[in-house]
Motif scaffolding. Sequence first.
Motif, PDB file in Angstrom:
ATOM      1  N   GLY A  50      65.025  18.288   8.608  1.00 60.28           N
ATOM      2  CA  GLY A  50      65.121  16.957   8.020  1.00 60.28           C
ATOM      3  C   GLY A  50      64.879  15.798   8.949  1.00 60.28           C
ATOM      4  N   ARG A  51      64.552  16.062  10.228  1.00 56.71           N
ATOM      5  CA  ARG A  51      64.335  14.975  11.181  1.00 56.71           C
ATOM      6  C   ARG A  51      62.996  15.145  11.888  1.00 56.71           C
ATOM      7  N   PRO A  52      62.323  14.043  12.248  1.00 57.77           N
ATOM      8  CA  PRO A  52      61.068  14.161  12.999  1.00 57.77           C
ATOM      9  C   PRO A  52      61.297  14.928  14.301  1.00 57.77           C
ATOM     10  N   ALA A  53      60.519  15.978  14.524  1.00 53.48           N
ATOM     11  CA  ALA A  53      60.656  16.816  15.723  1.00 53.48           C
ATOM     12  C   ALA A  53      59.442  17.718  15.821  1.00 53.48           C
ATOM     13  N   GLU A  54      59.199  18.207  17.039  1.00 51.15           N
ATOM     14  CA  GLU A  54      58.063  19.109  17.260  1.00 51.15           C
ATOM     15  C   GLU A  54      58.438  20.345  18.076  1.00 51.15           C
ATOM     16  N   LEU A  55      59.642  20.410  18.630  1.00 46.97           N
ATOM     17  CA  LEU A  55      60.037  21.507  19.505  1.00 46.97           C
ATOM     18  C   LEU A  55      60.940  22.482  18.771  1.00 46.97           C
ATOM     19  N   LEU A  56      60.635  23.778  18.923  1.00 48.52           N
ATOM     20  CA  LEU A  56      61.370  24.832  18.232  1.00 48.52           C
ATOM     21  C   LEU A  56      61.994  25.773  19.260  1.00 48.52           C
ATOM     22  N   SER A  57      63.191  26.246  18.973  1.00 44.30           N
ATOM     23  CA  SER A  57      63.871  27.172  19.868  1.00 44.30           C
ATOM     24  C   SER A  57      63.080  28.473  20.037  1.00 44.30           C
ATOM     25  N   VAL A  58      63.038  28.997  21.257  1.00 43.12           N
ATOM     26  CA  VAL A  58      62.370  30.275  21.499  1.00 43.12           C
ATOM     27  C   VAL A  58      63.149  31.434  20.886  1.00 43.12           C
ATOM     28  N   ARG A  59      64.389  31.201  20.454  1.00 42.30           N
ATOM     29  CA  ARG A  59      65.183  32.255  19.823  1.00 42.30           C
ATOM     30  C   ARG A  59      64.987  32.321  18.309  1.00 42.30           C
ATOM     31  N   ASP A  60      64.104  31.482  17.777  1.00 47.53           N
ATOM     32  CA  ASP A  60      63.941  31.440  16.321  1.00 47.53           C
ATOM     33  C   ASP A  60      63.419  32.783  15.797  1.00 47.53           C
ATOM     34  N   ARG A  61      64.082  33.316  14.771  1.00 46.38           N
ATOM     35  CA  ARG A  61      63.732  34.633  14.229  1.00 46.38           C
ATOM     36  C   ARG A  61      62.417  34.615  13.455  1.00 46.38           C
ATOM     37  N   GLY A  62      61.973  33.445  13.033  1.00 47.10           N
ATOM     38  CA  GLY A  62      60.655  33.371  12.421  1.00 47.10           C
ATOM     39  C   GLY A  62      59.567  33.719  13.420  1.00 47.10           C
ATOM     40  N   LEU A  63      59.731  33.263  14.658  1.00 44.24           N
ATOM     41  CA  LEU A  63      58.789  33.580  15.730  1.00 44.24           C
ATOM     42  C   LEU A  63      58.934  35.033  16.177  1.00 44.24           C
ATOM     43  N   ALA A  64      60.162  35.497  16.310  1.00 42.10           N
ATOM     44  CA  ALA A  64      60.399  36.845  16.843  1.00 42.10           C
ATOM     45  C   ALA A  64      60.030  37.949  15.855  1.00 42.10           C
ATOM     46  N   TYR A  65      60.345  37.741  14.566  1.00 37.57           N
ATOM     47  CA  TYR A  65      60.212  38.832  13.597  1.00 37.57           C
ATOM     48  C   TYR A  65      59.462  38.456  12.314  1.00 37.57           C
ATOM     49  N   GLY A  66      59.001  37.229  12.218  1.00 37.81           N
ATOM     50  CA  GLY A  66      58.436  36.806  10.936  1.00 37.81           C
ATOM     51  C   GLY A  66      59.506  36.746   9.863  1.00 37.81           C
ATOM     52  N   ASP A  67      60.729  36.433  10.273  1.00 36.29           N
ATOM     53  CA  ASP A  67      61.900  36.486   9.395  1.00 36.29           C
ATOM     54  C   ASP A  67      62.025  35.159   8.648  1.00 36.29           C
ATOM     55  N   GLY A  68      61.262  35.035   7.564  1.00 35.94           N
ATOM     56  CA  GLY A  68      61.316  33.795   6.802  1.00 35.94           C
ATOM     57  C   GLY A  68      60.220  33.735   5.760  1.00 35.94           C
ATOM     58  N   LEU A  69      60.076  32.567   5.181  1.00 36.43           N
ATOM     59  CA  LEU A  69      59.165  32.313   4.066  1.00 36.43           C
ATOM     60  C   LEU A  69      58.420  31.009   4.303  1.00 36.43           C
ATOM     61  N   PHE A  70      57.319  30.823   3.569  1.00 34.49           N
ATOM     62  CA  PHE A  70      56.650  29.526   3.651  1.00 34.49           C
ATOM     63  C   PHE A  70      55.971  29.186   2.328  1.00 34.49           C
ATOM     64  N   GLU A  71      55.727  27.906   2.147  1.00 36.00           N
ATOM     65  CA  GLU A  71      54.985  27.378   1.009  1.00 36.00           C
ATOM     66  C   GLU A  71      53.975  26.366   1.532  1.00 36.00           C
ATOM     67  N   THR A  72      52.782  26.374   0.974  1.00 36.35           N
ATOM     68  CA  THR A  72      51.738  25.409   1.328  1.00 36.35           C
ATOM     69  C   THR A  72      51.471  24.566   0.098  1.00 36.35           C
TER      70      THR A  72
END
Length: 271
Positions: A7-29
């Motif tokens: 919900g806030r302007p940002a560009e940096l993501l934690s290296v521990r994010d499970r979306g990066l590690a495992y594809g653990d998530g969803l998306f919509e375009t």
Amino acid sequence: MLSWIDGRPAELLSVRDRGLAYGDGLFETIAVSGGRPALLERHLARLAEGCVRLQLPLEATSLRNELLAFSQQLGEGVAKLILTRGDGLRGYAPPQPAMTRRLLLGGPKPAYPSQHAEQGVHLFPCATRLAEQPLLAGLKHLNRLEQVLARGEWQDDEHAEGLMLDAAGRVIEGVFSNLFLFKDGTLLTADLSRCGVAGVMRAELLAQAATLGMACEVRDLDLAELLGADEVFMCNSLYGVWPVRRLRDRDWPVGPLTRKLQAIARDLLDC
């Protein structure tokens, strides 16, 4: 590019994010026009279904409001919403409780050539097959490696999309689109209960076709049935409808039923 995290302007993501590690998530375009997200209810419904199946916490009302605010700020373009399970330690076990992370990325709409919609496209016959996993079938989850491999199979300008089959040889979809065909007055599209992405434009066109009194079937399709179709088209929530003109040495006309649904899709994306 416009980007928000939680919900806030940002560009940096934690290296521990499970979306990066495992594809653990969803998306919509989501296509955005005049500050409004197109097909919003269908996007949110698919996302909610995905969150139930992946057991991701979802605050639906807050997310809707966030999407509307982001779209208004973006104005025109494409909003990509990504939900991940947030940060986690090493290992597959989901953190308890999970803290769903929300990423919103906004940019311009893709500059597809106008002739794709006007004259139709050629499909590349992809060798990469879709694996069956009913627990994930239909969802737009973050693991898109099958599509990455399939899209890497062609680099020419002749083919605008690729055709993907499943491991049993059933016709499923395109690399980034859903596939429809007309045969003897019936609108057909593949059953996606084993694999594939249940696109929001696919769902909307099925509903619109039924309202118009068209006969519609969702079932298994094979390559012979596709090659014997009267009309073929692809669809997604950004470009609408592209008629298919060729697959290998099989040519199709751009038919009247395709044009009718193409006009409907264009109006839907105009918000």
